[in-house]
Design an enzyme around this catalytic site. Structure first.
Site, PDB file in Angstrom:
ATOM      1  N   HIS A 116       0.847  -1.193   0.000  1.00 55.19           N
ATOM      2  CA  HIS A 116       0.000   0.000   0.000  1.00 55.19           C
ATOM      3  C   HIS A 116       0.881   1.240   0.000  1.00 55.19           C
ATOM      4  CE1 HIS A 116      -3.590   2.382   0.686  1.00 55.19           C
ATOM      5  NE2 HIS A 116      -2.934   3.036   1.617  1.00 55.19           N
ATOM      6  N   GLU A 181       8.773   0.531  -3.549  1.00 50.12           N
ATOM      7  CA  GLU A 181       7.871  -0.620  -3.611  1.00 50.12           C
ATOM      8  C   GLU A 181       8.569  -1.818  -4.246  1.00 50.12           C
ATOM      9  OE1 GLU A 181       4.212   0.272  -5.614  1.00 50.12           O
ATOM     10  OE2 GLU A 181       3.949   2.179  -4.580  1.00 50.12           O
TER      11      GLU A 181
END
Length: 223
Positions: A116, A181
């Site tokens: 997220h 990420e």
């Protein structure tokens, strides 16, 4: 160990779009970064580019269009059947833009991860980069966490922080966050595949030690 325990972990990845985190996992697998194999990629959106990424390297690429189902429950039941056909050890959400039903989440309790783009518990849901800028935050980032019935609320595993720079836009901030990420998601998958990462009593444990509520925090002061 049994043969199943010593064999590579079987991973199913769920996507909805471009699949950049999927590509990071595919690349990590090619480098033998983790003892696991991505055995299938499933998208709820036809034409998602991530499906092409999977097909290019010979991974089963499946479309399960949520618009063809009359309820969230019926879609999740079909999705669960599709996933379970591959006997996965781990389910990885990589930009899967669906709110999952409690029954589905419970079925994969402790073996489903999500990434997220915020420093959870901040900014659950959408438009995280815009919200961080509007709040005047000096740092932002991304979190990998176990999936529970609370939206973006499962126990954190690892976070990567980036500074918010003068003149940042949601787009420039998103670009820098996405670089992180692609680093931390394969790492979390590696820990899981090595049987070092578990979830117990709604907490994430690494090497048997309970992680703090933020998870492991990696600061990237120059990013």
């Amino acid at each position: 160990m049994t043969d199943r325990q010593s064999s590579p972990r079987r991973i199913v990845v769920l996507i909805s779009g471009n699949g950049s985190n999927l590509q990071a996992l595919i690349d990590a697998q090619a480098r033998n970064t983790f003892p696991g194999n991505i055995v299938a990629v499933i998208s709820n959106r036809p034409g998602a580019f991530g499906l092409e990424r999977a097909q290019k390297v010979g991974i089963d690429a499946i479309t399960l269009d949520h618009k063809e189902y009359d309820s969230r429950e019926s879609f999740d039941q079909a999705l669960q059947a599709g996933i379970d056909a591959y006997r996965p050890d781990l389910v990885v959400l990589a930009g899967f833009m669906r709110i999952l039903t409690p029954e589905f989440v419970r079925h994969y309790q402790g073996k489903m991860l999500n990434i997220h783009p915020s420093l959870l518990p901040k900014y659950q849901g959408l438009h995280t980069h815009k919200r961080a800028l509007e709040a005047g935050d000096t740092k932002h980032g991304v979190t990998v966490h176990f999936v529970t019935e609370e939206l973006d609320g499962g126990p954190n595993i690892v976070q990567a922080e980036v500074p918010v720079l003068h003149g940042d836009t949601p787009e420039t901030l998103a670009t820098r966050v996405q670089l992180q990420e692609h680093l931390i998601y394969p790492e979390a998958v590696r820990w899981y595949c090595e049987e070092r990462l578990t979830m117990e009593n709604n907490s994430a444990l690494l090497d048997g030690q309970k992680l703090p509520s933020s998870g492991i925090v990696i600061s990237n002061a120059e990013s």
